[in-house]
Design a protein around this motif. Sequence first.
Motif, short mmCIF file in Angstrom:
data_model
loop_
_atom_site.label_atom_id
_atom_site.label_comp_id
_atom_site.label_asym_id
_atom_site.label_seq_id
_atom_site.Cartn_x
_atom_site.Cartn_y
_atom_site.Cartn_z
N LEU A 179 -2.53 -8.05 -3.68
CA LEU A 179 -3.32 -8.85 -2.76
C LEU A 179 -2.45 -9.92 -2.09
N VAL A 180 -1.59 -10.56 -2.87
CA VAL A 180 -0.70 -11.58 -2.30
C VAL A 180 0.25 -10.96 -1.30
N ALA A 181 0.80 -9.78 -1.65
CA ALA A 181 1.72 -9.11 -0.73
C ALA A 181 1.02 -8.73 0.56
N THR A 182 -0.22 -8.28 0.46
CA THR A 182 -0.98 -7.93 1.65
C THR A 182 -1.30 -9.17 2.48
N ALA A 183 -1.55 -10.29 1.79
CA ALA A 183 -1.84 -11.54 2.49
C ALA A 183 -0.64 -12.02 3.31
N PHE A 184 0.59 -11.61 2.91
CA PHE A 184 1.77 -11.97 3.68
C PHE A 184 1.82 -11.20 5.00
N GLY A 185 0.94 -10.24 5.17
CA GLY A 185 0.94 -9.46 6.40
C GLY A 185 1.74 -8.18 6.31
N GLU A 186 2.18 -7.80 5.13
CA GLU A 186 2.97 -6.60 4.97
C GLU A 186 2.11 -5.46 4.42
N GLU A 187 2.61 -4.26 4.56
CA GLU A 187 1.88 -3.07 4.11
C GLU A 187 2.44 -2.61 2.77
N VAL A 188 1.60 -2.65 1.73
CA VAL A 188 2.00 -2.21 0.40
C VAL A 188 1.69 -0.73 0.27
N ARG A 189 2.72 0.09 0.12
CA ARG A 189 2.55 1.54 0.04
C ARG A 189 2.23 1.99 -1.38
N GLU A 190 2.87 1.37 -2.36
CA GLU A 190 2.73 1.85 -3.74
C GLU A 190 3.15 0.74 -4.69
N ARG A 192 4.59 0.13 -8.72
CA ARG A 192 5.14 0.70 -9.94
C ARG A 192 5.44 -0.44 -10.91
N ARG A 193 5.12 -0.21 -12.17
CA ARG A 193 5.41 -1.22 -13.19
C ARG A 193 6.67 -0.81 -13.93
N VAL A 194 7.71 -1.63 -13.84
CA VAL A 194 9.01 -1.34 -14.44
C VAL A 194 9.46 -2.55 -15.25
N ASP A 195 9.67 -2.34 -16.54
CA ASP A 195 10.20 -3.38 -17.42
C ASP A 195 9.39 -4.68 -17.32
N GLY A 196 8.08 -4.55 -17.34
CA GLY A 196 7.22 -5.72 -17.35
C GLY A 196 6.97 -6.35 -15.99
N SER A 197 7.53 -5.77 -14.92
CA SER A 197 7.33 -6.33 -13.58
C SER A 197 6.62 -5.32 -12.69
N ASN A 198 5.83 -5.83 -11.76
CA ASN A 198 5.13 -4.98 -10.79
C ASN A 198 6.00 -4.87 -9.54
N LEU A 199 6.61 -3.70 -9.36
CA LEU A 199 7.45 -3.46 -8.19
C LEU A 199 6.63 -2.78 -7.11
N MET A 200 6.68 -3.33 -5.91
CA MET A 200 5.88 -2.82 -4.81
C MET A 200 6.77 -2.21 -3.73
N LEU A 201 6.32 -1.08 -3.23
CA LEU A 201 6.99 -0.43 -2.11
C LEU A 201 6.34 -0.96 -0.84
N VAL A 202 7.09 -1.74 -0.07
CA VAL A 202 6.54 -2.49 1.06
C VAL A 202 7.24 -2.07 2.34
N ARG A 203 6.46 -1.92 3.39
CA ARG A 203 7.01 -1.59 4.71
C ARG A 203 7.04 -2.85 5.56
N TYR A 204 8.23 -3.18 6.06
CA TYR A 204 8.42 -4.37 6.90
C TYR A 204 8.71 -3.92 8.34
N PRO A 205 7.82 -4.19 9.28
CA PRO A 205 8.18 -4.00 10.69
C PRO A 205 8.98 -5.22 11.17
N ILE A 206 10.08 -4.98 11.84
CA ILE A 206 10.98 -6.07 12.28
C ILE A 206 10.63 -6.45 13.71
#
Length: 350
Positions: A179-190, A192-206
């Motif tokens: 939700l926070v990542a989406t609030a930044f205006g970016e698109e969260v594609r997926e 993944r939880r790795v080693d206790g952290s939530n890793l997000m696949l994010v698309r950044y339009p430049i």
Amino acid sequence: MDPVNVLIEASDGDVRSLPVSTLVLTLIYALFGTLLTSAVMAFMTEQLLSNRLGLRRRRPPRRNSSMVLVMDGKHLGNRVAERLQGDNLSIVRVHQSDHGEGVSLETALRWRRRTPLQGGALLSRDLMANLRLVLELQEQHPQARLVIATKHLPGADALGDLLGGITVIESVGIAADALVATAFGEEVREIRRVDGSNLMLVRYPIGAKDILHDLSVSRLQCGYGVTVLAVRRSGAASWQLLPKLEWPLNKGEEALVLADIKGLRRVEQGAAICPRWRVRFRVIEHSVQAFDTQQCLARHLNMPPGQFKGLINGEQHLTPPMDHDLAKQLMQALRRIAVESTLEESATAG
């Protein structure tokens, strides 16, 4: 149609005029037809009742396959099961209540005799029930990978370590990060939880005024702590996977990055870690390396080649501060064209 009545009508009502073999075959035919019709009707009735009342019999998993139990979870369980089925795993949906979807836990555990248990996801809302069942499964199947989902548990990772390697996933934390990542205006594609952290696949339009505009892949990775997986140029249909460190991010391009919530916050706030590595080099004027050196510096520093013409005078010079990986790559590129170069760390970030 009764074949006996047909033969009686054909013999003008005198059955005794018919051969005994004909009568026997006729009776066998009639009996076979009755049994076949009953079997077809029973099958159709069973299918209709199974579909209407949800009484379809669950089949055991395939032999010599890997079984994964997905317990409760409703819509979340359906999503997990769909994702796991693509990995050639036999997914068994398990329910704890009488009205749940799938088979009972006792039935699923009986199937383990023919199919080894590789893992289990306990997605019930009852955390204590999940803990009780996961400890039982861990004792019976120590090699299986077990996961518990809970709504909100700040010490989820510590609890997982305490339970001896059982993964505890806090769904509220994952949803909050997305939700926070989406609030930044970016698109969260997926996610993944790795080693206790939530890793997000994010698309950044430049964009032209974007904070990432004109930055290199190296600056994005080392400055903000995100990993650039792919870049797509403006108007291009395909992605450039794992772009080079010196690749500049220009207007109209898109970057696909893997980052945690801290990295996304740094990008949003522009709080980049300053580069602190320089390359010291010396090129003799009018030497054969002069042109190649200007091209190499321009490519790594994203500057016009003519800007380095005054540095080809036989004296030692230092590049502007760079990220370690990019500076090391530049030093190696200069050495390949026989240019004397060394890597130095700046005392202060510039």
